[in-house]
Design a protein around this motif. Sequence first.
Motif, PDB file in Angstrom:
ATOM      1  N   ASN A 180      43.810  43.845  28.040  1.00 52.77           N
ATOM      2  CA  ASN A 180      43.640  44.849  29.022  1.00 52.77           C
ATOM      3  C   ASN A 180      44.078  44.400  30.541  1.00 52.77           C
ATOM      4  OD1 ASN A 180      41.952  47.053  27.605  1.00 52.77           O
ATOM      5  ND2 ASN A 180      41.181  45.163  26.884  1.00 52.77           N
ATOM      6  N   TYR A 181      44.384  43.163  30.608  1.00 50.88           N
ATOM      7  CA  TYR A 181      44.533  42.718  32.007  1.00 50.88           C
ATOM      8  C   TYR A 181      45.829  43.300  32.430  1.00 50.88           C
ATOM      9  CZ  TYR A 181      46.113  39.439  35.651  1.00 50.88           C
ATOM     10  OH  TYR A 181      46.764  39.239  36.890  1.00 50.88           O
ATOM     11  N   SER A 182      45.793  43.701  33.820  1.00 47.65           N
ATOM     12  CA  SER A 182      47.026  43.987  34.697  1.00 47.65           C
ATOM     13  C   SER A 182      47.094  43.431  36.215  1.00 47.65           C
ATOM     14  CB  SER A 182      47.410  45.559  34.495  1.00 47.65           C
ATOM     15  OG  SER A 182      46.429  46.273  35.191  1.00 47.65           O
ATOM     16  N   GLU A 183      47.898  42.767  36.721  1.00 51.62           N
ATOM     17  CA  GLU A 183      47.741  42.757  38.180  1.00 51.62           C
ATOM     18  C   GLU A 183      47.424  43.816  39.313  1.00 51.62           C
ATOM     19  OE1 GLU A 183      51.071  40.610  39.602  1.00 51.62           O
ATOM     20  OE2 GLU A 183      51.317  39.144  37.737  1.00 51.62           O
ATOM     21  N   LEU A 198      37.640  42.588  35.144  1.00 54.21           N
ATOM     22  CA  LEU A 198      37.820  41.675  33.986  1.00 54.21           C
ATOM     23  C   LEU A 198      37.919  40.433  34.693  1.00 54.21           C
ATOM     24  CD1 LEU A 198      40.558  43.734  31.802  1.00 54.21           C
ATOM     25  CD2 LEU A 198      38.426  43.004  31.097  1.00 54.21           C
ATOM     26  N   VAL A 199      38.359  40.180  35.632  1.00 50.75           N
ATOM     27  CA  VAL A 199      38.787  38.919  36.270  1.00 50.75           C
ATOM     28  C   VAL A 199      37.173  38.247  36.436  1.00 50.75           C
ATOM     29  CG1 VAL A 199      39.516  37.488  38.370  1.00 50.75           C
ATOM     30  CG2 VAL A 199      40.928  39.339  37.155  1.00 50.75           C
ATOM     31  N   LEU A 200      36.415  38.877  37.268  1.00 48.68           N
ATOM     32  CA  LEU A 200      35.255  38.509  37.547  1.00 48.68           C
ATOM     33  C   LEU A 200      34.379  37.962  36.129  1.00 48.68           C
ATOM     34  CD1 LEU A 200      33.969  41.048  40.250  1.00 48.68           C
ATOM     35  CD2 LEU A 200      34.523  38.505  40.533  1.00 48.68           C
ATOM     36  N   TYR A 201      34.317  39.030  35.185  1.00 49.69           N
ATOM     37  CA  TYR A 201      33.747  38.727  33.701  1.00 49.69           C
ATOM     38  C   TYR A 201      34.283  37.377  33.158  1.00 49.69           C
ATOM     39  CZ  TYR A 201      31.770  43.199  34.313  1.00 49.69           C
ATOM     40  OH  TYR A 201      31.088  44.573  34.770  1.00 49.69           O
ATOM     41  N   ASN A 202      35.630  37.320  33.390  1.00 51.43           N
ATOM     42  CA  ASN A 202      36.302  36.150  32.887  1.00 51.43           C
ATOM     43  C   ASN A 202      35.743  34.796  33.351  1.00 51.43           C
ATOM     44  OD1 ASN A 202      38.430  34.975  31.283  1.00 51.43           O
ATOM     45  ND2 ASN A 202      39.448  34.472  32.965  1.00 51.43           N
TER      46      ASN A 202
END
Length: 280
Positions: free
Chosen positions: A244-247, A253-257
């Motif tokens: 589900n990642y896109s720039e 998503l980045v924070l949860y990662n």
Amino acid sequence: MPLLLLGQCRVILITLYSVVLLGGTTGAVLMSCMMFRRKSRSMIATIVLNIIVLHSIILVSLPFRLSYYILDVWVFGTFFCRLVGGIIYGHMYITFVFYVAIVILRLLIYFKKLQMQQLQKYHAVVLSIIIWTMGGLIFLPVLFLQYGVDPSYSEERRCFEFYKDLNRGKFITLNYSMIVIMITTVMILFLIQMGVIVQLVKALWPDMWAHQDYRAQIKSFFFLLVIVVCFIPHHVFRVHFIQNYSETNSSELVLYNEVFIALTTVCCLHMVCFVGGVIH
């Protein structure tokens, strides 16, 4: 990116890393003193010393991570960012290998495939050298020659944004491979370990804690439990992240990662459990 969510995640990361730094350092010091006081030369003890070294390396890197999340800016340069960022992954995977080595050794001893008397200190030293060498040959080239080389990483004094490399096919394949290997290994060992513990409970009840075999298998189960709690959530979420990642629209998503990556360092607290007598 929602400011409230960003603030909450920063608080979680700062709290998590602070607890790990304090508890892990305490555990590492006390565990080291206990190991040297016992002067054990067994293969398991040597592997545990390797794990203490690994935990010490990640603990040394945590103050730099904390400074980044507290100040919200990276001031230590691009190379050191890649070094600190790579340490957390190297720590996770090499620690995983040592955990698995302990579990497999104890299972082999239980199934009479290996005698404890056959295991000399030099066996443990050779095994340790092999694991460290393989870890270095596999992860160092990937982490320092491939990850984080995009010029955009140094634009705004940001750090730990290596997820941008997930747009490259070879890193997607590498991530999926590591996910499959770890989860499959843990599932197989977990089922075998549970079967062994059930057999021992049936055979030794109600005095199973008085038997060394039972206590040894419980310790192995504890190591597997640490993997399940600390490492597996990151790898399960990693599948969702990759898909589900896109720039352009992946801020949450980045924070949860980042939170799931921080969770992998909690394994350092297992030393407190051993020293404190939670696992005898």
